[in-house]
Design an enzyme around this catalytic site. Sequence first.
Site, mmCIF file in Angstrom:
data_model
loop_
_atom_site.group_PDB
_atom_site.id
_atom_site.type_symbol
_atom_site.label_atom_id
_atom_site.label_comp_id
_atom_site.label_asym_id
_atom_site.label_seq_id
_atom_site.Cartn_x
_atom_site.Cartn_y
_atom_site.Cartn_z
ATOM 1 N N HIS A 162 0.856 -1.561 -0.152
ATOM 2 C CA HIS A 162 -0.078 0.486 0.370
ATOM 3 C C HIS A 162 0.744 1.343 -0.110
ATOM 4 O O HIS A 162 0.235 2.575 -0.095
ATOM 5 C CB HIS A 162 -1.171 0.301 1.310
ATOM 6 C CG HIS A 162 -0.697 0.238 2.416
ATOM 7 N ND1 HIS A 162 -0.561 -0.652 3.270
ATOM 8 C CD2 HIS A 162 -0.724 1.811 2.998
ATOM 9 C CE1 HIS A 162 0.193 -0.240 4.299
ATOM 10 N NE2 HIS A 162 0.131 1.066 4.517
ATOM 11 N N GLU B 298 3.706 5.078 -3.513
ATOM 12 C CA GLU B 298 3.557 7.009 -2.002
ATOM 13 C C GLU B 298 4.955 7.018 -2.359
ATOM 14 O O GLU B 298 5.504 8.167 -2.031
ATOM 15 C CB GLU B 298 2.392 6.584 -0.911
ATOM 16 C CG GLU B 298 3.047 7.886 -0.679
ATOM 17 C CD GLU B 298 2.095 8.875 -1.353
ATOM 18 O OE1 GLU B 298 1.384 8.851 -2.427
ATOM 19 O OE2 GLU B 298 2.190 10.427 -0.626
ATOM 20 N N ASP B 299 5.525 5.730 -1.602
ATOM 21 C CA ASP B 299 7.462 6.018 -1.502
ATOM 22 C C ASP B 299 8.311 5.621 -1.658
ATOM 23 O O ASP B 299 9.356 5.688 -1.091
ATOM 24 C CB ASP B 299 7.385 5.163 0.454
ATOM 25 C CG ASP B 299 6.513 6.852 1.782
ATOM 26 O OD1 ASP B 299 5.370 7.375 0.751
ATOM 27 O OD2 ASP B 299 5.660 5.400 1.785
ATOM 28 N N ASP C 46 -4.653 0.565 7.870
ATOM 29 C CA ASP C 46 -3.534 1.160 7.505
ATOM 30 C C ASP C 46 -3.695 2.579 8.738
ATOM 31 O O ASP C 46 -2.440 2.662 9.613
ATOM 32 C CB ASP C 46 -2.916 1.888 6.339
ATOM 33 C CG ASP C 46 -2.512 2.841 6.100
ATOM 34 O OD1 ASP C 46 -1.368 2.709 6.806
ATOM 35 O OD2 ASP C 46 -2.248 3.875 5.453
ATOM 36 N N ASP D 107 -24.972 2.263 32.747
ATOM 37 C CA ASP D 107 -24.979 1.665 31.733
ATOM 38 C C ASP D 107 -23.600 0.763 31.275
ATOM 39 O O ASP D 107 -23.259 1.001 30.019
ATOM 40 C CB ASP D 107 -25.704 1.552 30.526
ATOM 41 C CG ASP D 107 -25.686 3.059 29.622
ATOM 42 O OD1 ASP D 107 -25.257 3.329 30.572
ATOM 43 O OD2 ASP D 107 -26.008 3.123 28.509
HETATM 44 MN MN MN Z 1 0.303 3.335 5.103
#
Ligand code: MN
Length: 764
Positions: free
Chosen positions: A105, A109-110, A171, A291
């Site tokens: 995932h 992106e990285d 995530d 409760d």
């Molecule tokens: Mn992540």
Amino acid sequence: MYQETESPASKPETAREKTAPTPEEKERKEILARYRALLRAVQPAIKSTEDRKRIKKAFETALAAHKDVRRKSGEPYIFHPIAVAEICAKELNLGVTSVVCALLHDTVEDSDLTLDEIESMFGREVRQIIDGLTKIEGFVDTSESIQAENFRKILLTLSNDIRVILIKLADRLHNMRTLEYMKREKQLKIANETLFLYAPLAHRLGLYRMKTEMEDLALKYTEPDIYHDIVSRLKKSEEVRNRFINSFIQPIKKKLTEQGFKFEIKGRTKSIYSIYNKIKNKGVPFEEIYDIFAIRIIIDSEPQNEKADCWRVYSIVTDFYQPKPDRLRDWISFPKSNGYESLHITVMSPTGKWVEVQIRTRRMDEIAERGYAAHWKYKESSIETNIDEWLRKVRAVLEQGDQNAVDFVESFKLDLVTEEIFVFTPKGELKALPTGSTALDFAYEIHSDIGDHCLGAKVNGRLVPLSYVLQSGDQVEIITSSKQKPKEDWLKIVKTSKARHKIKQALREEKRRLAEEGREQFERKLRHLGFTFSEKDVPKIIRFFQVPNIQDFYVRVATDVITNNDIRRFYKEELSRSWYDYFRKKLRRSPSEGKKETTPSAPTLQELLKKTHRSEDSLIIGDNVTNLDYKLASCCNPIPGDEVFGFVTVNEGIKIHKTNCPNANTLLSNFAYRVVKARWTSSEDIAFQAGITIRGFDDVGIVNRITRIISNQLKVNMKSINFESNEGLFEGRIMLFVHDTQHLEDLMEKLRHVPGVIAVERMG
Ligand code: MN
């Protein structure tokens, strides 16, 4: 830190110094251990060696992509995707594809990895999910409007593949679990986002356990003192609570076993976050939250017996403990739209404490805890259709292009955080509405036409105002009137975005129509007076009448808020002398115009009060006696036409009562000897005082309409008038002067036809 233990793998040639594994070796081992734990979690979903290979490939790809990258905690980055994949497999019951996607995932992106490469390695489906995940990654990092725009995208993606959202939630959950390594401001930001977006989203998807954990963790960082205080109080009270629970469930356990049930009973405490909310919102101290825990009975049951079995358990529980009738919640017959099924009752314990008992089957419990994901194990459930229904609604909102993105998130957030209620149409059709919805929301839910003409409603056979807040289980019948129109203050009554949207639309429409009508009326009036409308008068008109714009002026003309006289006054005071002179000449020439202003004024109150003094021949007492002194009893205020009798009092002479006066029975039976016959003769032109009560739906102007009908149209004078309004209903008490019962009846009948009036009755 690592232990200096002897490693069996240590090489013989390093005899002098038996080296411990290097940190790198140890780390590699730990990564492999975590990967194997993931494999164990996903094992039930693995159907072939091909599946296993795909997971391995995803793991290796992610490992390479995140090589040398570390998390804030100092741990290797790969720990994070492995943990997310494990949450997907273990807690969400997701399958191999989701685990593959969870491992990957953060790669696009990285790292340098591209979506094309992902597709060539793992196929199109994985590419699409990773694409969705990458797009929404970091969206909350930006300004509000971009955030909202991205949120819209999440939902559009979601509608294609729910796994995108589920992996995103996993995530976020892992990030929340490891939040302690972040800087304080980052912690606050992430925790607040979680409360704002992710926890409601998890809730909406029925992921109860995940939602609860997210909220508790968020509280831990946003309100650390309160969080730790609640945790320690729960701990301190644990023993007492457990003793209580044990003795409470004892007889139930015994009976269930006797009846051959396979079951599990748990005492579950409320989440820390919901305790916090209760303390905060209801202002109750921790000790008084009744409760704070619920008893949950989970039974094993065959699909075809589930409902009957749950009700059998219900019957056993209530054999021992008295149930609170208004606290029965049957989510089995009517599952929530997120799939939640359960039977909830609140019963009285022997110690006088209310205890909530939740009854459900194993299948229902799993769905309640794990939501949509658990459904994949139980295909026969109806969650799929409900989720589809929800997505259909989301899409419908998205397709309403006229909303800007921020509005959208606002209304969506509202729909997310509020729970739902279920109500019925008169024909028994079920409608789901957000909690807090009113009768008016219900009307709009059925059809915008019904909403627009909604006058009130009957809930469970009882008349209620538009603003009535519906409860689950209510049967609602909408009362409409062709004369009814949407009102400005309706916007304060409705809760659903659908109703609000429709009302605004109708109000705009109505205003446009009225302005058009008002403009025509105004021009016609001016023409009648010999003027033509000139555009250059507009600013003066606006200033004189203190209206925001000319449209509003026209609306007020059309609705008679601005009258002919006002328009005259305007010309008199504001326009030039020559205009005025011209105007005056016109007036002289049309005497009929002037006459209207001097309608003979109605009799004053003083005059009327004089008239109420009875006339000598208005009442015959006894057989034919007219000159006896008498008074009208104030307990029933008789008027001519009423059946009456006279009662001889000790100090006040004869008093006249109605035969149906509340006191009549006592007087007639105990003091028959003091009763004298009485009857009315003709009563022309004599005013008698009578009281009526009027009940109806409160709206702006109704008092005005009623009093106008009484005094202008019917020429009846009022002595006093008193209106009270409560929750959209009003009750008016009017004392007025009438000639006789027929006169009063006529008047009451007229009032019954005023829109919004429910009942008109005579007082006393
Ligand atoms: Mn992540």
